[in-house]
Write a protein that holds these residues in place. Structure first.
Motif, PDB file in Angstrom:
ATOM      1  N   GLU A  78     -57.815  23.085 -14.277  1.00 56.08           N
ATOM      2  CA  GLU A  78     -57.002  22.060 -13.629  1.00 56.08           C
ATOM      3  C   GLU A  78     -57.689  20.700 -13.715  1.00 56.08           C
ATOM      4  OE1 GLU A  78     -56.101  23.207  -9.645  1.00 56.08           O
ATOM      5  OE2 GLU A  78     -55.074  25.013 -10.269  1.00 56.08           O
ATOM      6  N   ASN A  79     -59.008  20.662 -13.585  1.00 56.48           N
ATOM      7  CA  ASN A  79     -59.738  19.413 -13.637  1.00 56.48           C
ATOM      8  C   ASN A  79     -59.748  18.805 -15.034  1.00 56.48           C
ATOM      9  OD1 ASN A  79     -60.287  19.482 -10.955  1.00 56.48           O
ATOM     10  ND2 ASN A  79     -62.316  20.413 -11.181  1.00 56.48           N
ATOM     11  N   ASN A 104     -53.376  16.390 -14.955  1.00 53.87           N
ATOM     12  CA  ASN A 104     -54.011  16.394 -13.636  1.00 53.87           C
ATOM     13  C   ASN A 104     -54.891  15.158 -13.446  1.00 53.87           C
ATOM     14  OD1 ASN A 104     -53.381  18.168 -11.685  1.00 53.87           O
ATOM     15  ND2 ASN A 104     -54.893  19.719 -12.251  1.00 53.87           N
ATOM     16  N   ALA A 105     -55.586  14.765 -14.456  1.00 51.58           N
ATOM     17  CA  ALA A 105     -56.460  13.595 -14.369  1.00 51.58           C
ATOM     18  C   ALA A 105     -55.615  12.346 -14.142  1.00 51.58           C
ATOM     19  CB  ALA A 105     -57.295  13.458 -15.630  1.00 51.58           C
ATOM     20  N   GLU A 157     -52.674  12.248 -12.741  1.00 57.79           N
ATOM     21  CA  GLU A 157     -52.141  12.338 -11.378  1.00 57.79           C
ATOM     22  C   GLU A 157     -53.203  11.939 -10.362  1.00 57.79           C
ATOM     23  OE1 GLU A 157     -50.514  16.211 -10.670  1.00 57.79           O
ATOM     24  OE2 GLU A 157     -49.057  16.005 -12.292  1.00 57.79           O
ATOM     25  N   GLN A 158     -54.431  12.401 -10.575  1.00 56.96           N
ATOM     26  CA  GLN A 158     -55.514  12.046  -9.651  1.00 56.96           C
ATOM     27  C   GLN A 158     -55.771  10.542  -9.679  1.00 56.96           C
ATOM     28  OE1 GLN A 158     -58.831  14.485 -10.794  1.00 56.96           O
ATOM     29  NE2 GLN A 158     -58.160  16.225  -9.540  1.00 56.96           N
ATOM     30  N   ASP A 159     -55.763   9.957 -10.876  1.00 57.72           N
ATOM     31  CA  ASP A 159     -55.950   8.510 -10.975  1.00 57.72           C
ATOM     32  C   ASP A 159     -54.822   7.766 -10.251  1.00 57.72           C
ATOM     33  OD1 ASP A 159     -58.271   8.808 -12.378  1.00 57.72           O
ATOM     34  OD2 ASP A 159     -57.356   8.474 -14.364  1.00 57.72           O
ATOM     35  N   SER A 164     -59.885  26.558 -11.551  1.00 57.89           N
ATOM     36  CA  SER A 164     -60.079  25.200 -11.082  1.00 57.89           C
ATOM     37  C   SER A 164     -60.686  24.326 -12.173  1.00 57.89           C
ATOM     38  CB  SER A 164     -60.950  25.175  -9.831  1.00 57.89           C
ATOM     39  OG  SER A 164     -62.226  25.689 -10.136  1.00 57.89           O
ATOM     40  N   GLU A 170     -53.786   5.114  -3.114  1.00 50.56           N
ATOM     41  CA  GLU A 170     -54.562   5.025  -1.876  1.00 50.56           C
ATOM     42  C   GLU A 170     -55.278   3.679  -1.788  1.00 50.56           C
ATOM     43  OE1 GLU A 170     -57.128   8.422  -1.807  1.00 50.56           O
ATOM     44  OE2 GLU A 170     -55.511   9.800  -1.252  1.00 50.56           O
ATOM     45  N   VAL A 185     -53.020   8.876  -7.727  1.00 43.94           N
ATOM     46  CA  VAL A 185     -53.193   9.064  -6.282  1.00 43.94           C
ATOM     47  C   VAL A 185     -54.291   8.134  -5.760  1.00 43.94           C
ATOM     48  CG1 VAL A 185     -53.981  10.699  -4.526  1.00 43.94           C
ATOM     49  CG2 VAL A 185     -52.309  11.413  -6.234  1.00 43.94           C
ATOM     50  N   ILE A 186     -55.400   8.060  -6.493  1.00 48.60           N
ATOM     51  CA  ILE A 186     -56.511   7.188  -6.088  1.00 48.60           C
ATOM     52  C   ILE A 186     -56.057   5.731  -6.086  1.00 48.60           C
ATOM     53  CG2 ILE A 186     -58.765   6.298  -6.797  1.00 48.60           C
ATOM     54  CD1 ILE A 186     -59.414   9.160  -7.737  1.00 48.60           C
ATOM     55  N   GLU A 187     -55.311   5.316  -7.098  1.00 49.44           N
ATOM     56  CA  GLU A 187     -54.824   3.938  -7.168  1.00 49.44           C
ATOM     57  C   GLU A 187     -53.846   3.654  -6.032  1.00 49.44           C
ATOM     58  OE1 GLU A 187     -52.324   1.169 -10.240  1.00 49.44           O
ATOM     59  OE2 GLU A 187     -53.673   2.669 -11.100  1.00 49.44           O
TER      60      GLU A 187
END
Length: 136
Positions: free
Chosen positions: A5-6, A11-12, A14-16, A2, A22, A18-20
């Motif tokens: 992945e972080n 991954n970072a 993709e997370q940004d 994990s 949302e 997803v957050i944007e």
């Protein structure tokens, strides 16, 4: 695993993303809620205004019926005394009947057009000179 992945740059990103996404969705929902609330407020105000006008015109119609009854009694007096109808009372009764008809149509939801004083007084537009009728 994990931790890897972080720290992975993909991954970072993709997370940004997803957050944007949302955040955009929350903002869009907020705007839709405001639009829906504005429409609901306008709808409620229109209904309240219609209820108040309906009550007002029901009262005006009720009073106008009493005036109509009094004019009919006076017209009977003219007919008994002179043998003829009073042409001025007849014209007034005609206009009052048209006005009462407009009130009844508005209060009964047959028309959305508001009667006088929300429109001009058009009831005497077709006022033709009439001769008084003799009694039979």
């Amino acid at each position: 695993m994990s931790n890897q992945e972080n720290t992975n740059p993909n991954n970072a990103a993709e997370q940004d993303a997803v957050i944007e996404a949302e955040a955009v969705e929350v903002k869009a929902n907020s705007n839709n809620d405001k639009t829906t609330q504005n429409k609901t407020d306008k709808f409620n105000n229109d209904i309240l205004f219609r209820i108040l006008l309906t009550l007002l015109f029901a009262l005006i119609g009720w009073l106008s019926l009493w005036v109509f009854g009094a004019v009919v009694l006076v017209q009977f007096g003219f007919l008994l005394i002179t043998g003829h109808l009073n042409k001025n009372l007849k014209a007034f009764t005609s206009e009052l009947c048209e006005y009462l008809s407009d009130i009844i149509n508005y209060v009964g939801f047959q028309k959305d057009q508001k009667p006088f004083p929300f429109q001009s007084w058009h009831y005497d537009d077709d006022n033709k000179p009439e001769q008084s009728e003799p009694a039979q």
